[in-house]
Scaffold this motif. Structure first.
Motif: not given
Length: 297
Positions: A124-127, A131-133
């Motif tokens: 959930y956090l990465l998506a 950019l981070l994902y």
């Protein structure tokens, strides 16, 4: 009385001026009433037929297995249902089955819980941060592609042969499945819903908890369903590699003694455990998805 007044139709009493009465509905108009006094067969007939056919298929398979084991197929390799049942009864009577099943069940449940929790949070956090994902996605896929069997010797070096190793191996297997499905659910949220909430004055917290989180539940629940058998695989692999207790140990010990009935008896227990866990996830899915239309459950 004039001709105009004679030709004018009289108003019904229910619609006369100064009254609040509503005229009765004529036949064939208004809402259609459905008779709710359905019979038992109307309510449960279809499910009864489905379960009856399932039972018939299972009975036919076991009967064919029992008949052909020995005369047609070497019993050394396939055993037979009667011997498997006899072995289960013996293990239940002397407590062997309860002891080893409880050990494996703890490893499965703990690994499934921690792996699913970590996978859901990280996914959930990465998506949520595009950019981070995009930066970390190839690395996560590379880690996911590593066969989990290959991790077992490394986990033994790190954590020993106790329960911790099996729990972490099961959790590592579950983590990636829940992570990938949760992340896919977050990234597939309808942008129109997000724009609508923002137009109505919603902030990032409203978008996250009112739109993204409910919409990503489908991917999360799919990950849970897919991960259940892999939680069993992770725990049992750890027991097969190095253990002196658990259902994986029973499989190893039975195979070492060419006890095919014992191997199949253990597989039956693992199948029952997986079925119970799948049923639990199905109940959870229905409760979480109550906000969806019935045809989307």
């Amino acid at each position: 009385m004039s001709a105009a007044s004679a030709a004018e139709p009289a108003l019904p009493a229910a619609t006369a001026p100064g009254t609040d009465r509503v005229p009765p509905l004529s036949a064939g108009s208004g809402p259609v009433k459905e008779d709710l006094n359905r019979t038992w067969w109307d309510k449960f007939g279809h499910s009864t037929i489905v379960w009856g056919l399932r039972a018939a298929v299972l009975v036919a398979f076991l009967t064919l297995w029992q008949i052909t084991a020995g005369p047609v197929i070497d019993i050394t390799f396939v055993s037979k249902p009667s011997l498997i049942l006899e072995r289960l009864v013996d293990w239940i009577t002397d407590g062997t089955l309860w002891t080893h099943t409880w050990i494996t069940l703890q490893e499965i449940l703990l690994g499934f819980f921690f792996g699913a929790l970590a996978g859901a949070l990280v996914g959930y956090l990465l998506a949520s941060f595009n950019l981070l994902y995009q930066v970390l996605d190839p690395f996560m896929l590379a880690l996911y592609s590593i066969p989990k069997v290959a991790l077992a010797p490394l986990f033994i070096v790190w954590f020993g042969i106790g329960m911790d190793m099996k729990v972490l191996l099961a959790a590592a297997t579950v983590f990636f499945l829940v992570f990938l499905n949760t992340a896919a659910g977050v990234r597939e949220v309808d942008r129109g819903l997000i724009d609508a909430v923002r137009l109505m004055g919603g902030n990032r917290r409203h978008v996250a908890f009112k739109v993204v989180l409910p919409s990503s539940m489908t991917g999360f629940l799919t990950g849970l369903k897919v991960a259940i058998p892999y939680a069993l695989i992770g725990a049992v692999i750890g027991e097969l590699v190095a253990s002196n207790q658990g259902l994986g140990y029973l499989i190893n010990a039975s195979a070492a003694q060419f006890d095919t009935a014992g191997v199949f008896a253990t597989l039956v227990v693992l199948t029952i455990v997986a079925t119970i866990l799948n049923s639990g996830v199905a109940v959870l899915s229905k409760r979480i998805n109550r906000w969806k239309p019935l045809d989307e459950h």
